[in-house]
Motif scaffolding. Structure first.
Motif, short mmCIF file in Angstrom:
data_model
loop_
_atom_site.label_atom_id
_atom_site.label_comp_id
_atom_site.label_asym_id
_atom_site.label_seq_id
_atom_site.Cartn_x
_atom_site.Cartn_y
_atom_site.Cartn_z
N PHE A 26 44.16 56.78 11.43
CA PHE A 26 42.79 56.99 10.96
C PHE A 26 42.87 57.98 9.82
O PHE A 26 43.34 59.10 9.99
CB PHE A 26 41.91 57.53 12.09
N TRP A 27 42.40 57.60 8.63
CA TRP A 27 42.57 58.40 7.43
C TRP A 27 41.36 58.28 6.51
O TRP A 27 40.43 57.50 6.78
CB TRP A 27 43.83 57.94 6.69
N ALA A 28 41.37 59.08 5.43
CA ALA A 28 40.35 58.99 4.38
C ALA A 28 41.00 59.32 3.05
O ALA A 28 42.00 60.03 2.99
CB ALA A 28 39.20 59.95 4.66
N ILE A 74 41.32 64.25 10.91
CA ILE A 74 42.26 63.28 10.36
C ILE A 74 43.39 64.01 9.65
O ILE A 74 43.18 65.13 9.19
CB ILE A 74 41.57 62.27 9.42
N PRO A 75 44.57 63.45 9.58
CA PRO A 75 44.90 62.15 10.16
C PRO A 75 45.00 62.22 11.69
O PRO A 75 45.47 63.21 12.24
CB PRO A 75 46.27 61.84 9.56
N THR A 76 44.53 61.16 12.33
CA THR A 76 44.72 60.96 13.76
C THR A 76 45.44 59.65 13.92
O THR A 76 45.06 58.65 13.30
CB THR A 76 43.37 60.92 14.51
N MET A 77 46.48 59.65 14.74
CA MET A 77 47.21 58.41 15.03
C MET A 77 47.05 58.09 16.51
O MET A 77 47.25 58.96 17.35
CB MET A 77 48.68 58.56 14.66
N ILE A 78 46.64 56.87 16.78
CA ILE A 78 46.46 56.44 18.16
C ILE A 78 47.36 55.23 18.39
O ILE A 78 47.39 54.30 17.59
CB ILE A 78 44.99 56.08 18.47
N LYS A 89 47.89 61.41 18.57
CA LYS A 89 48.42 62.60 17.88
C LYS A 89 47.49 62.92 16.71
O LYS A 89 47.07 62.01 16.00
CB LYS A 89 49.83 62.36 17.32
N VAL A 90 47.23 64.21 16.50
CA VAL A 90 46.37 64.63 15.40
C VAL A 90 47.18 65.49 14.45
O VAL A 90 47.94 66.35 14.88
CB VAL A 90 45.14 65.42 15.91
N GLY A 91 47.04 65.24 13.16
CA GLY A 91 47.73 66.03 12.15
C GLY A 91 48.89 65.28 11.53
O GLY A 91 49.37 64.29 12.06
#
Length: 108
Positions: A26-28, A74-78, A89-91
């Motif tokens: 999840f990003w921007a 973000i970034p958050t990875m699922i 994981k976040v970061g």
């Protein structure tokens, strides 16, 4: 194999119904750490081949999915397996830490 771009509309088909584990980033566009981690995710995508699918979801273009899974930073990875969220994981993590996480999760 490069990372896949997904949206709220394609999330169910691309992630929840995938026969392969999926790591969703999840990003921007405005997020510096997101840009740092992008090439690492590309490398992982190429290195792990068909063991895992790595997908990117822009939270600005598709706000429903991050809200549904409680993404706050973000970034958050699922990581999703068999349609279920299994780990988060976040970061911006270094490649070694991401690989360690995937290995602990049974992927990699």
């Amino acid at each position: 194999m490069a990372t896949h771009k997904i949206t709220d509309d394609s999330f169910e088909a691309d992630v929840l119904k995938s026969s392969t584990p999926v790591l969703v980033d999840f990003w921007a566009e405005w997020c510096g750490p997101c840009k740092q981690i992008a090439p690492i995710l590309e490398e992982l995508s190429e290195g792990l081949g068909d063991k895992i699918k790595i997908a990117k979801l822009n939270i600005e273009d598709s706000p429903m999915t991050p809200s549904r899974f409680g993404v706050r930073g973000i970034p958050t990875m699922i990581l999703f397996k068999d349609g279920q969220m299994t780990s988060m994981k976040v970061g911006a993590l270094p490649k070694a830490k991401l690989l360690e996480w995937l290995n602990e999760s049974g992927v990699g």
